[in-house]
Scaffold this active site. Structure first.
Site, PDB file in Angstrom:
ATOM      1  N   CYS B 208     -41.484 -72.526  18.373  1.00 28.51           N
ATOM      2  CA  CYS B 208     -41.373 -73.954  18.045  1.00 28.51           C
ATOM      3  C   CYS B 208     -40.498 -74.151  16.803  1.00 28.51           C
ATOM      4  CB  CYS B 208     -42.750 -74.579  17.874  1.00 28.51           C
ATOM      5  SG  CYS B 208     -43.684 -73.885  16.512  1.00 28.51           S
ATOM      6  N   THR B 209     -40.552 -73.195  15.868  1.00 28.98           N
ATOM      7  CA  THR B 209     -39.686 -73.291  14.692  1.00 28.98           C
ATOM      8  C   THR B 209     -38.223 -73.214  15.111  1.00 28.98           C
ATOM      9  OG1 THR B 209     -41.327 -72.332  13.216  1.00 28.98           O
ATOM     10  CG2 THR B 209     -39.029 -72.133  12.537  1.00 28.98           C
TER      11      THR B 209
END
Lengths: 558, 429
Positions: B208-209
């Site tokens: 997700c980063t």
């Protein structure tokens, strides 16, 4: 491929490969350690090697591969049979030719960009007859020098401020000595560094950023994007307001503090939902009570150093900057060092994180400007030149303030013992302790006395003990060497310690041989120290390393 | 063989004279030197930074017959440390060039190159060598060679290792100014799998980063590699050695960085991230390789005390060395006499297979295990599957005679079968 390149027309930062840069591709794996500046420094360096046996040849090989500018090999011998059994830079066709010439040719093959020359002369002879020969070099490596020659060379190099590294392989043991009067390191690059985040003493802009978090915590989406540093600053400020102390001290208080952070977590039907930034805040809570922006003990010692206290017209940029740092610390109420400006990655929204990063960088830049002004003030007052105190240098010093290092190596003991000549600085204590230990350290320490003793034996017999052919260890030579070693200890005031007979017998067994593997270990340690000295990065050995491959044990004498 | 008189005089002192710090059973004499030169066989795995140094060091330690295996070809970035290679050699086989150069320099030496993957060679190839010296840079390759070495090991009935079956490994590794040398004697000292914790896991960024909230240059580069490349090149695997691929990656990473206002994406960093480049220099490699070669000499000749069993070196702050005696894992699935397991006699073979794949140590090595007792298959995949399938629902007490049974476990992913010491025991409440 053409379209891929055309697709990034705005990337002005893309490196267009100039020929000079392209030629550096071969140095890529090293430049990932010491950077372009480190490589520049190597490419400026001219190195002199004394003795082209395997210890010296291996040391120089590693530096030639790394891309130094040039080297000179000094050696007076002709290639003999034993060179074919221990030196990779010499092959069978070279029998009878000058060893300096053969080794130089082989080394030049390794890197066409490096210049090499040689002098056919006995190193010991050159040291005494023509000491100014060494003045033109940036670094001198003395391989396989016996103690008295090493001490003489140390005196020559020390006087001119030329760094000297000595490497000596003797049978299964060896030693490396770094001889510099003073070497100052800005980029010491330790394995682990913890960023200075100023969590309990935020400057106004940072405090303001943390205060603004309060509103954001109400919104579930926004809250998950707040970097943990801001959560910790906010929590520390709240703690200070309610407890009258800047941060928790007891373990119960610390647990309370972490509990407060945990309570920020959103709950669904009473079950807390784990959020990464809050988890990180709890995991990094220790930074609140263990972080410090004050000078480290090592730095305080530098502030008190004579070189910092009394700047002179000839003071180096390093000491001018240390004096400026000292002024900076004294001038702010918190006694804080300039901010380094690096922050670790934190789970956060991109913009929230980058805004925080900009805040730290701006403060670091403002602090660095102040230090730069102070550096000019103190240099001016001392009549020192500020031309070498560049903005980039000051910034590097500020970024590394907590990691600055200075090493000063003691002059070599004339008899080669690995002890300090000045008794007031610990003198012979380290050697005495090592000799008295119960484990492999004792035999290693004994070898460190026996090698100089073998040099003394050599002075009388013109050969090392045990060096004549034969399958027995000559007992007479063992007892002679043992007596010499005990005499050396007594002369240095080390009495009452036992020198194990086993170690003496073992050392005589080796007959002073320069075995390739031991030579490669010792020579290569010497070359790594050379790289540290030439690049000004990492921390060189501050004295003597004695290494025994018998038990893979090292002893440091500094 | 042309040996000028006195060529090996230094080494002879070590090999022909009795010593006070030597291995157990050291027998000095000129036969030792002859054995090294004429009969002893050494394999060097990897002809890279460590491998080049190892060939030189072993050749000048008196070993006369060395094999070297490496599947790589020479790259320009090898030349800062792999001293057997020249600019003109770029693109050629590392093993072949390294072997030829070493023989050119050291008269009377035979180096046999193998331009091949270590997995391409069978156990009979590895069985030829007295010692196998590793100059590798990945845990995966180390574990393969470890499994090979451990496959030769057998145990005596009293549970002690049969020393005649111990195939020694010597391993070196470096990163920057730090490195290690270690000696592995399967059954005697820990094997790689006993001390897997010595190899820290690689840092991986959360997806997700990378996809949503990049904050660093590395995040932008990973985005280009993990998300953009597969999306735009469904049919082409990314190859970091193809220049066009690398430039594409760099350009996309730069765009990503620009979009978010992130600074610091450079070509050097992009290469470092996508190729997982480990910084490497000549000096550290030379220190570690020479230590490994010397330990190899000690293993074969016993002429000096051997390293027990791990040496670390760091030149970051002064010079720091540490020798550590790591300990074996008595239940190691790779080098022990068998992983101890307990199951009730009423357990079915199917359930036992389930227990094996869930076992904390065995599970990571097994996907579709087959089981046998001695040469009798209990359940075998492949041609005997149909024949042995009925055993799956039978209980262990019908299949084996307890209470203690040595099971042989095999799996396609294994280099050699593993042993399990199964105790049939009624489960305690």
């Amino acid at each position: 491929m053409a379209s891929a390149e055309a697709g990034s027309p705005s990337s002005s930062g893309a490196p267009t490969c100039s020929p000079a840069r392209e030629s550096r591709v071969r140095y890529d794996r090293g430049m990932r350690i010491w950077g372009a500046e480190g490589q520049d420094a190597l490419e400026r360096a001219s190195v002199c090697l004394l003795h082209a046996g395997p210890t010296g040849a291996e040391a120089l090989k590693n530096l030639v591969l790394g891309g130094i500018r040039s080297f000179t090999v000094v050696d007076g011998e002709r290639v003999g049979p034993q060179d074919l059994g221990n030196n990779f830079m010499i092959d069978q066709d070279a029998l009878g030719r000058p060893r300096a010439e053969v080794v130089t040719a082989s080394l030049k093959e390794l890197n066409e960009a490096v210049g090499g020359s040689y002098v056919v002369d006995e190193p010991a002879q050159l040291i005494s007859s023509n000491p100014s020969f060494f003045h033109e070099y940036d670094l001198v490596i003395g391989a396989q020098l016996r103690c008295s020659d090493a001490a003489a060379l140390d005196a020559v190099c020390r006087e001119r401020g030329i760094p000297l590294i000595l490497g000596r392989a003797y049978g299964l043991v060896g030693l490396v000595q770094v001889c510099v009067a003073e070497h100052c390191v800005v980029e010491s690059k330790p394995d682990n560094t913890i960023e200075d985040l100023r969590l309990t003493e935020p400057w106004p802009e940072l405090a303001e950023a943390a205060a603004q978090v309060d509103a954001g915590l109400l919104d579930d989406h926004v809250r998950g994007h707040v970097p943990y540093a801001l959560l910790l600053i906010r929590a520390a400020a709240a703690w200070a307001a309610t407890h009258g102390a800047p941060f928790p001290r007891t373990s119960a208080e610390k647990a309370d503090f972490k509990e407060g952070l945990r309570s920020l977590q959103r709950c669904i039907e009473g079950v807390p939902v784990e959020e990464e930034n809050i988890t990180e805040a709890i995991a990094n809570a220790h930074r609140v009570w263990s972080g410090s922006s004050a000078p480290t003990p090592e730095l305080v010692r530098l502030f008190q150093d004579e070189a910092c206290q009394h700047l002179r017209a000839g003071s180096s940029p390093f000491w001018i900057c240390v004096a400026a740092l000292s002024r900076f610390v004294a001038s702010n109420a918190a006694g804080a060092l300039p901010l380094e400006g690096n922050i670790p990655d934190m789970h956060a929204g991109s913009q929230e994180f980058l805004a925080l990063q900009r805040l730290y960088r701006a403060k670091a830049e403002a602090d660095a400007q102040e230090v730069e002004g102070l550096a000019h003030d103190v240099a001016g007052a001392a009549g020192a030149s500020v031309s070498r105190v560049t903005s980039a240098y000051v910034r590097s010093v500020c970024k590394n303030a907590r990691r600055l290092r200075v090493i000063r190596c003691p002059a070599l003991h004339p008899d080669g013992l690995p002890v300090r000549t000045e008794p007031e600085k610990g003198g012979t204590d380290a050697l005495r302790q090592a000799l008295a230990s119960e484990d492999a350290t004792a035999s290693t320490a004994a070898f460190s006395v026996l090698v100089p003793a073998a040099d003394r034996y050599y002075r009388t017999h013109q050969r090392f003990p045990g060096s004549l052919h034969g399958s027995e260890v000559p007992e007479g030579e063992v007892s002679q060497l043992h007596a010499i070693a005990q005499g050396l200890l007594a002369e240095s005031g080390i009495s009452g310690v036992h020198l194990p007979e086993d170690a003496t017998t073992e050392l005589v067994r080796w007959g002073g041989a320069e075995l390739h593997c031991v030579a490669a270990i010792i020579g290569s340690i010497a070359s790594q120290e050379a790289i540290k000295l030439l690049t000004g990065q990492f921390v060189p050995l501050a004295g003597t390393l004695f290494y025994s491959t018998v038990h893979a044990t090292s002893l440091l004498f500094a | 063989m042309n040996h000028p008189e006195g060529r090996w005089s230094g080494l002879d002192n070590l090999l022909t004279r009795p010593g006070r710090f030597v291995g157990p059973g050291f027998e000095p004499g000129p036969e030792l030197r002859d054995f090294l030169h004429d009969d002893c066989r050494i394999l060097v795995v990897g002809a890279g930074g460590l491998g080049c140094e190892l060939l030189k060091d072993l050749a000048l330690s008196g070993f006369g017959s060395i094999d070297v295996i490496d599947m790589d070809t020479i790259d320009i970035t090898n030349l800062n440390r792999q001293f057997l290679f020249r600019t003109a050699d770029v693109g050629r086989s590392k093993a072949e060039v390294a072997a030829a150069r070493t023989m050119q320099r050291v008269a009377g030496l035979t180096v046999t190159p193998h331009h091949a993957m270590i997995q391409d060679k069978g156990l009979d190839f590895y069985a030829q060598f007295h010692v196998i010296v590793l100059g590798l840079d990945s845990l995966e390759a180390r574990r393969h060679m470890n499994a090979v070495a451990c496959s030769f090991l057998s145990y005596n009935p009293d549970g002690t290792p049969d020393l005649a079956t111990v195939k020694p490994l010597v391993d070196g590794g470096t990163e920057g100014l730090r490195g290690h040398a270690r000696v592995l004697l399967p059954g005697v000292t820990p094997c790689f799998d006993c001390t897997l914790w010595l190899f820290p896991p690689q840092t991986k960024f959360p997806l997700c980063t990378i996809a949503e909230t990049p904050r660093s240059p590395a995040h932008c580069i990973e985005y280009a590699k993990i998300i953009l490349w597969p999306r735009e090149h469904q049919d082409t695997a990314f190859d970091p050695d193809i220049e066009a691929h690398m430039h594409w990656m760099f350009a996309r990473a730069q765009e990503r960085a620009k979009e978010f206002g992130i600074q610091g994406v450079t070509l050097q960093l992009t290469q470092g991230v996508v190729k997982n480049i480990i910084p490497a220099i000549a000096s550290t490699n030379a220190i570690v390789a020479a230590s490994c070669a010397l330990e190899t000499l000690k293993l074969v000749t016993l002429a000096s005390t051997g390293l027990d069993n791990y040496l670390m070196y760091s030149g970051v702050d002064g010079v720091y060395t540490l020798t550590t005696q790591y300990e074996r894992d008595p239940a190691c699935p790779v080098c022990s006499a068998g992983v101890p397991m307990t199951a009730p006699p009423t357990c079915t073979l199917r359930d036992l297979l389930g227990l094996l794949t869930l076992h904390p140590a065995l599970g990571r090595l097994l996907r579709e295990p087959s089981l046998s007792v001695g040469s009798v298959p209990l359940y075998a995949r492949g041609v005997f599957e149909e024949e042995t399938r009925p055993n799956l629902d039978r209980q262990l007490r019908e299949l084996v005679t307890g209470p203690l049974v040595e099971l042989t476990v095999n799996d396609k992913g294994l280099v050699a079968p593993l042993k399990v010491q199964l105790r049939l025991q009624v489960a305690e409440e």
